[in-house]
Write a protein that holds these residues in place. Structure first.
Motif, PDB file in Angstrom:
ATOM      1  N   ASP A  51       1.705 -10.887  11.358  1.00 25.25           N
ATOM      2  CA  ASP A  51       1.543 -10.423  12.737  1.00 25.25           C
ATOM      3  C   ASP A  51       2.840  -9.815  13.268  1.00 25.25           C
ATOM      4  O   ASP A  51       2.826  -8.746  13.893  1.00 25.25           O
ATOM      5  CB  ASP A  51       1.113 -11.569  13.654  1.00 25.25           C
ATOM      6  CG  ASP A  51      -0.314 -12.027  13.420  1.00 25.25           C
ATOM      7  OD1 ASP A  51      -1.105 -11.277  12.797  1.00 25.25           O
ATOM      8  OD2 ASP A  51      -0.635 -13.152  13.867  1.00 25.25           O
ATOM      9  N   GLU A  52       3.960 -10.485  13.013  1.00 25.19           N
ATOM     10  CA  GLU A  52       5.254  -9.985  13.476  1.00 25.19           C
ATOM     11  C   GLU A  52       5.593  -8.659  12.817  1.00 25.19           C
ATOM     12  O   GLU A  52       6.100  -7.738  13.465  1.00 25.19           O
ATOM     13  CB  GLU A  52       6.341 -11.019  13.203  1.00 25.19           C
ATOM     14  CG  GLU A  52       6.234 -12.252  14.059  1.00 25.19           C
ATOM     15  CD  GLU A  52       7.106 -13.385  13.582  1.00 25.19           C
ATOM     16  OE1 GLU A  52       7.886 -13.204  12.615  1.00 25.19           O
ATOM     17  OE2 GLU A  52       7.015 -14.481  14.178  1.00 25.19           O
ATOM     18  N   HIS A  53       5.298  -8.548  11.547  1.00 22.98           N
ATOM     19  CA  HIS A  53       5.579  -7.306  10.817  1.00 22.98           C
ATOM     20  C   HIS A  53       4.734  -6.163  11.389  1.00 22.98           C
ATOM     21  O   HIS A  53       5.218  -5.052  11.555  1.00 22.98           O
ATOM     22  CB  HIS A  53       5.300  -7.483   9.325  1.00 22.98           C
ATOM     23  CG  HIS A  53       5.517  -6.236   8.535  1.00 22.98           C
ATOM     24  ND1 HIS A  53       6.766  -5.710   8.320  1.00 22.98           N
ATOM     25  CD2 HIS A  53       4.645  -5.400   7.943  1.00 22.98           C
ATOM     26  CE1 HIS A  53       6.655  -4.597   7.612  1.00 22.98           C
ATOM     27  NE2 HIS A  53       5.376  -4.394   7.370  1.00 22.98           N
ATOM     28  N   MET A  54       3.485  -6.454  11.707  1.00 22.23           N
ATOM     29  CA  MET A  54       2.610  -5.428  12.256  1.00 22.23           C
ATOM     30  C   MET A  54       3.078  -4.993  13.644  1.00 22.23           C
ATOM     31  O   MET A  54       2.969  -3.841  13.995  1.00 22.23           O
ATOM     32  CB  MET A  54       1.166  -5.918  12.318  1.00 22.23           C
ATOM     33  CG  MET A  54       0.498  -6.010  10.979  1.00 22.23           C
ATOM     34  SD  MET A  54       0.407  -4.375  10.229  1.00 22.23           S
ATOM     35  CE  MET A  54       0.328  -4.815   8.521  1.00 22.23           C
ATOM     36  N   GLU A  56       6.088  -4.825  14.614  1.00 17.11           N
ATOM     37  CA  GLU A  56       7.252  -3.970  14.402  1.00 17.11           C
ATOM     38  C   GLU A  56       6.843  -2.595  13.889  1.00 17.11           C
ATOM     39  O   GLU A  56       7.631  -1.669  13.901  1.00 17.11           O
ATOM     40  CB  GLU A  56       8.212  -4.628  13.411  1.00 17.11           C
ATOM     41  CG  GLU A  56       8.847  -5.899  13.949  1.00 17.11           C
ATOM     42  CD  GLU A  56       9.627  -6.648  12.893  1.00 17.11           C
ATOM     43  OE1 GLU A  56       9.752  -6.153  11.759  1.00 17.11           O
ATOM     44  OE2 GLU A  56      10.113  -7.748  13.208  1.00 17.11           O
ATOM     45  N   SER A  57       5.609  -2.458  13.442  1.00 18.51           N
ATOM     46  CA  SER A  57       5.115  -1.190  12.896  1.00 18.51           C
ATOM     47  C   SER A  57       4.338  -0.420  13.956  1.00 18.51           C
ATOM     48  O   SER A  57       3.183  -0.062  13.773  1.00 18.51           O
ATOM     49  CB  SER A  57       4.225  -1.447  11.668  1.00 18.51           C
ATOM     50  OG  SER A  57       4.939  -2.115  10.679  1.00 18.51           O
ATOM     51  N   GLU A  58       4.961  -0.224  15.092  1.00 18.43           N
ATOM     52  CA  GLU A  58       4.401   0.560  16.185  1.00 18.43           C
ATOM     53  C   GLU A  58       3.070   0.003  16.692  1.00 18.43           C
ATOM     54  O   GLU A  58       2.185   0.744  17.112  1.00 18.43           O
ATOM     55  CB  GLU A  58       4.220   2.011  15.744  1.00 18.43           C
ATOM     56  CG  GLU A  58       5.532   2.668  15.346  1.00 18.43           C
ATOM     57  CD  GLU A  58       5.341   4.035  14.757  1.00 18.43           C
ATOM     58  OE1 GLU A  58       4.215   4.575  14.798  1.00 18.43           O
ATOM     59  OE2 GLU A  58       6.324   4.579  14.246  1.00 18.43           O
ATOM     60  N   GLY A  59       2.894  -1.326  16.614  1.00 20.60           N
ATOM     61  CA  GLY A  59       1.711  -1.951  17.179  1.00 20.60           C
ATOM     62  C   GLY A  59       0.421  -1.708  16.420  1.00 20.60           C
ATOM     63  O   GLY A  59      -0.650  -2.043  16.902  1.00 20.60           O
ATOM     64  N   LYS A  60       0.499  -1.130  15.266  1.00 22.05           N
ATOM     65  CA  LYS A  60      -0.705  -0.886  14.477  1.00 22.05           C
ATOM     66  C   LYS A  60      -1.085  -2.170  13.754  1.00 22.05           C
ATOM     67  O   LYS A  60      -0.433  -2.571  12.809  1.00 22.05           O
ATOM     68  CB  LYS A  60      -0.488   0.235  13.467  1.00 22.05           C
ATOM     69  CG  LYS A  60      -0.183   1.569  14.101  1.00 22.05           C
ATOM     70  CD  LYS A  60       0.087   2.592  13.040  1.00 22.05           C
ATOM     71  CE  LYS A  60       0.476   3.914  13.669  1.00 22.05           C
ATOM     72  NZ  LYS A  60       0.862   4.896  12.657  1.00 22.05           N
ATOM     73  N   SER A  61      -2.134  -2.802  14.197  1.00 19.62           N
ATOM     74  CA  SER A  61      -2.568  -4.054  13.585  1.00 19.62           C
ATOM     75  C   SER A  61      -3.770  -3.794  12.701  1.00 19.62           C
ATOM     76  O   SER A  61      -4.743  -3.167  13.107  1.00 19.62           O
ATOM     77  CB  SER A  61      -2.944  -5.076  14.663  1.00 19.62           C
ATOM     78  OG  SER A  61      -3.454  -6.229  14.049  1.00 19.62           O
ATOM     79  N   GLY A  63      -5.180  -6.407  11.143  1.00 21.51           N
ATOM     80  CA  GLY A  63      -5.839  -7.694  11.013  1.00 21.51           C
ATOM     81  C   GLY A  63      -5.384  -8.513   9.825  1.00 21.51           C
ATOM     82  O   GLY A  63      -6.097  -9.401   9.377  1.00 21.51           O
ATOM     83  N   VAL A  64      -4.199  -8.227   9.313  1.00 25.86           N
ATOM     84  CA  VAL A  64      -3.708  -8.955   8.145  1.00 25.86           C
ATOM     85  C   VAL A  64      -3.547 -10.441   8.467  1.00 25.86           C
ATOM     86  O   VAL A  64      -3.976 -11.303   7.694  1.00 25.86           O
ATOM     87  CB  VAL A  64      -2.380  -8.363   7.627  1.00 25.86           C
ATOM     88  CG1 VAL A  64      -1.817  -9.188   6.487  1.00 25.86           C
ATOM     89  CG2 VAL A  64      -2.580  -6.923   7.203  1.00 25.86           C
ATOM     90  N   GLY A  65      -2.954 -10.740   9.609  1.00 25.49           N
ATOM     91  CA  GLY A  65      -2.777 -12.143  10.004  1.00 25.49           C
ATOM     92  C   GLY A  65      -4.100 -12.862  10.121  1.00 25.49           C
ATOM     93  O   GLY A  65      -4.254 -13.992   9.648  1.00 25.49           O
ATOM     94  N   ASN A  66      -5.084 -12.208  10.714  1.00 22.67           N
ATOM     95  CA  ASN A  66      -6.406 -12.826  10.838  1.00 22.67           C
ATOM     96  C   ASN A  66      -7.080 -13.004   9.484  1.00 22.67           C
ATOM     97  O   ASN A  66      -7.788 -13.988   9.261  1.00 22.67           O
ATOM     98  CB  ASN A  66      -7.295 -12.008  11.774  1.00 22.67           C
ATOM     99  CG  ASN A  66      -6.837 -12.099  13.210  1.00 22.67           C
ATOM    100  OD1 ASN A  66      -6.212 -13.077  13.602  1.00 22.67           O
ATOM    101  ND2 ASN A  66      -7.126 -11.086  14.001  1.00 22.67           N
ATOM    102  N   ALA A  67      -6.861 -12.061   8.589  1.00 22.64           N
ATOM    103  CA  ALA A  67      -7.433 -12.190   7.247  1.00 22.64           C
ATOM    104  C   ALA A  67      -6.841 -13.390   6.517  1.00 22.64           C
ATOM    105  O   ALA A  67      -7.541 -14.127   5.824  1.00 22.64           O
ATOM    106  CB  ALA A  67      -7.206 -10.911   6.452  1.00 22.64           C
TER     107      ALA A  67
END
Length: 74
Positions: A51-54, A56-61, A63-67
């Protein structure tokens, strides 16, 4: 993790030598509960990192954390 994998890890760590003797079923029950708690904590740590990495990537999520969190429901 299934029971066989947990037993193998307990054997590898030496833990099974301390608990398998008296009441094997009770020991395995508590060992499985402990393993589930450890796995849950590790999944959440990985999900937070994702989530933190996403963020930092211009808010593009994506859903990796949720996965990662969802793996606890399988």
């Amino acid at each position: 993790m299934n029971e066989d994998e947990i037993i193998l890890m307990a054997d590898a760590s030496g833990l099974s030598y301390y608990g398998m003797g008296k009441d094997r079923n009770k020991f395995l029950h508590y060992l499985e509960a402990f393993a589930a708690l450890v796995a849950e904590r590790e999944r959440e740590a990985c999900a937070k990192t994702a989530d933190e990495h996403m963020q930092e990537s211009e808010g593009k999520s994506f859903g990796v954390g949720n996965a990662i969190r969802a793996r606890g429901n399988t």
